[in-house]
Design a protein around this motif. Sequence first.
Motif, PDB file in Angstrom:
ATOM      1  N   TRP A   1       0.813  -1.211   0.000  1.00 26.47           N
ATOM      2  CA  TRP A   1       0.000   0.000   0.000  1.00 26.47           C
ATOM      3  C   TRP A   1       0.854   1.272   0.000  1.00 26.47           C
ATOM      4  O   TRP A   1       0.641   2.190  -0.790  1.00 26.47           O
TER       5      TRP A   1
ATOM      6  N   SER B   1      -0.404   0.044   7.295  1.00 25.55           N
ATOM      7  CA  SER B   1      -1.238  -0.971   6.654  1.00 25.55           C
ATOM      8  C   SER B   1      -0.960  -2.359   7.207  1.00 25.55           C
ATOM      9  O   SER B   1      -1.708  -3.286   6.953  1.00 25.55           O
TER      10      SER B   1
ATOM     11  N   ALA C   1      -8.793   2.813   8.885  1.00 25.98           N
ATOM     12  CA  ALA C   1      -9.413   4.145   8.976  1.00 25.98           C
ATOM     13  C   ALA C   1      -9.084   4.937   7.720  1.00 25.98           C
ATOM     14  O   ALA C   1      -8.061   4.673   7.087  1.00 25.98           O
TER      15      ALA C   1
ATOM     16  N   ASN D   1       4.847   7.197   4.627  1.00 27.41           N
ATOM     17  CA  ASN D   1       3.615   7.833   4.133  1.00 27.41           C
ATOM     18  C   ASN D   1       2.825   8.455   5.273  1.00 27.41           C
ATOM     19  O   ASN D   1       2.268   9.543   5.130  1.00 27.41           O
ATOM     20  N   SER D   2       2.789   7.759   6.395  1.00 27.52           N
ATOM     21  CA  SER D   2       2.071   8.300   7.553  1.00 27.52           C
ATOM     22  C   SER D   2       2.728   9.594   8.025  1.00 27.52           C
ATOM     23  O   SER D   2       2.048  10.564   8.369  1.00 27.52           O
TER      24      SER D   2
ATOM     25  N   GLU E   1       1.787  12.329   5.613  1.00 33.63           N
ATOM     26  CA  GLU E   1       0.376  12.717   5.752  1.00 33.63           C
ATOM     27  C   GLU E   1       0.176  13.560   7.012  1.00 33.63           C
ATOM     28  O   GLU E   1      -0.587  14.534   7.000  1.00 33.63           O
TER      29      GLU E   1
HETATM   30  N1  UDP Z   1      -3.598   3.657   5.950  1.00 37.66           N
HETATM   31  C1  UDP Z   1      -4.919   4.033   6.010  1.00 37.66           C
HETATM   32  N2  UDP Z   1      -5.710   3.509   6.977  1.00 37.66           N
HETATM   33  C2  UDP Z   1      -5.248   2.610   7.897  1.00 37.66           C
HETATM   34  C3  UDP Z   1      -3.901   2.236   7.817  1.00 37.66           C
HETATM   35  C4  UDP Z   1      -3.105   2.771   6.844  1.00 37.66           C
HETATM   36  O1  UDP Z   1      -5.400   4.841   5.194  1.00 37.66           O
HETATM   37  O2  UDP Z   1      -6.019   2.189   8.757  1.00 37.66           O
HETATM   38  C5  UDP Z   1      -2.741   4.231   4.874  1.00 37.66           C
HETATM   39  C6  UDP Z   1      -1.998   5.468   5.363  1.00 37.66           C
HETATM   40  O3  UDP Z   1      -2.790   6.616   5.158  1.00 37.66           O
HETATM   41  C7  UDP Z   1      -0.745   5.442   4.514  1.00 37.66           C
HETATM   42  C8  UDP Z   1      -0.502   3.970   4.261  1.00 37.66           C
HETATM   43  O4  UDP Z   1      -1.736   3.310   4.515  1.00 37.66           O
HETATM   44  O5  UDP Z   1      -0.970   6.095   3.292  1.00 37.66           O
HETATM   45  C9  UDP Z   1       0.550   3.386   5.180  1.00 37.66           C
HETATM   46  O6  UDP Z   1       1.799   3.703   4.675  1.00 37.66           O
HETATM   47  P1  UDP Z   1       3.050   3.884   5.628  1.00 37.66           P
HETATM   48  O7  UDP Z   1       4.229   4.165   4.765  1.00 37.66           O
HETATM   49  O8  UDP Z   1       2.775   4.884   6.680  1.00 37.66           O
HETATM   50  O9  UDP Z   1       3.189   2.502   6.380  1.00 37.66           O
HETATM   51  P2  UDP Z   1       3.223   0.976   5.886  1.00 37.66           P
HETATM   52  O10 UDP Z   1       1.846   0.533   5.716  1.00 37.66           O
HETATM   53  O11 UDP Z   1       4.026   0.959   4.608  1.00 37.66           O
HETATM   54  O12 UDP Z   1       3.905   0.283   7.037  1.00 37.66           O
END
Ligand code: UDP
Length: 473
Positions: free
Chosen positions: A15, A288, A351, A372-373, A376
């Motif tokens: 993701w 994710s 979420a 990504n978090s 954001e």
């Molecule tokens: N995300 C989301 N809802 C959730 C969990 C994750 O929308 O409940 C999205 C979050 O907004 C981000 C991505 O999934 O865009 C997670 O990316 P990140 O690089 O932070 O962490 P990873 O999932 O690669 O460990």
Amino acid sequence: MPDQDAIVLYPSPGWGHLIPMVELGKLILQHHPSFSIIVIVYHTQNMATPASAAQYVTAINATSPSITFHHLPPVSNIPPPSTTSSPVENMTFLLPLLNNTNLHQALRTISQTSNLKAFIIDFFCDAAFQVAANLCIPTYYFITCSALALVLALCNPTHHKSMDKSSKGLDLMLVDITGLPLIPASDLPRLATDRGSQAYQFFLNSGINMARANGLIVNSFEQLERKAIKAISDGLCVADGSTPPVFGIGPLISSGKYQGPENEQHDQCMNWLNSQPSQSVVFLCFGSMGLFSAEQLKEIAVGLENSGQRFLWVVRNPPPDNDKEPKLDELLPKGFSERTKDRGFVMKQWAPQMEVLSHDSVGGFVTHCGWNSVLEAVCGGVPMIGWPLFAEQRMNRVIMVKELKVALAVNESENGWVSGEELEKRVRELMESEEGKEVRKRSSAMRDAAAKAMRKGGTSHNDFEKLVALLLS
Ligand code: UDP
């Protein structure tokens, strides 16, 4: 002779990799609608892909018809997950390697019908570099992590060679190169330090190939990572050769409507947020893939309850049943939901994080520090509490806390355990203390800097223009 200019993107399917890569495609199209953008996706077989990538692809097909997806067929001979300490990373590097024959075929087919200007790959898809080199296709890497992670990848080959002569550790080398605070070796990602693992070997090769690429694109921006970006562009990371141009074009965050698997609590959650005071809610979400044991979930609940703060918390079942809907009554302490119902909202599984972090009621974010978090939260101006879980997240936290000062750190034990008392303390500190206020101020300033970087004349905008000029050359 084919006449339409095409750019092929090759993301890793996770993701946090797929979304920014498609966002890059959208950005290119916004500025150059005549391009055709083709996203090659490899079959993930039984590899756990966190959120529904298939639904995401359908959503993009519907909203951005100029982006087309080319699906590679499934491959055979996938070995069982290795016994090394980084099995997920290992598999993420290995699958693209197993797909090289199919990729070669796909690139040849695309070249016959379009004028293939550039091939942009995720660093996990490093195996594709050689395929593109054989076909003489200009290749760029897109780093969906920090610029510091790119520094690490680029200087790792030099460090690898010099280690035999018992030179400095990678941690000290990073300080020398970037001038950033020391990141203890234990906080560096394992794929950069665990020399016995296959993932390490893959990571090492990716550093070597990146230095030979046509360009390095990073989802970051100068004001956020000035020192790391400068170290790369000054050529300090590649000891025995030149460094390709680096482009800090971020923050690129999800701009689409599709925010992950459908969740029937979505509207309820947003309505609940609408009814909370400005900047009063602490949001807890761990990417994710983030999972906790049942004991740790109970402890988080205790910490939140005792903190007295409002909260929005994403809860998943502990492994191995993490795909099943969590039964909150069994997982959380007895009476927790009833006692906190006026100030807390528990969301199951997923979420709409982007929407949440840009909501005015949210005033703090307990995060696993996935890149990504982090981006954001930066875009929403939300101050953070860093609770890293794996990959390069511990390294990110050091920078967020010590260099950028946009986050506080939880104190976890060596095995990652965080007590309820500790979480309570940190949440109160962020929401109530003078130090918390400072972190909030810094986060607001960083939000403004991010917006400025993306506007016409901003650093990311300028870097993007330079990148497109190079893609077209
Ligand atoms: N995300 C989301 N809802 C959730 C969990 C994750 O929308 O409940 C999205 C979050 O907004 C981000 C991505 O999934 O865009 C997670 O990316 P990140 O690089 O932070 O962490 P990873 O999932 O690669 O460990």
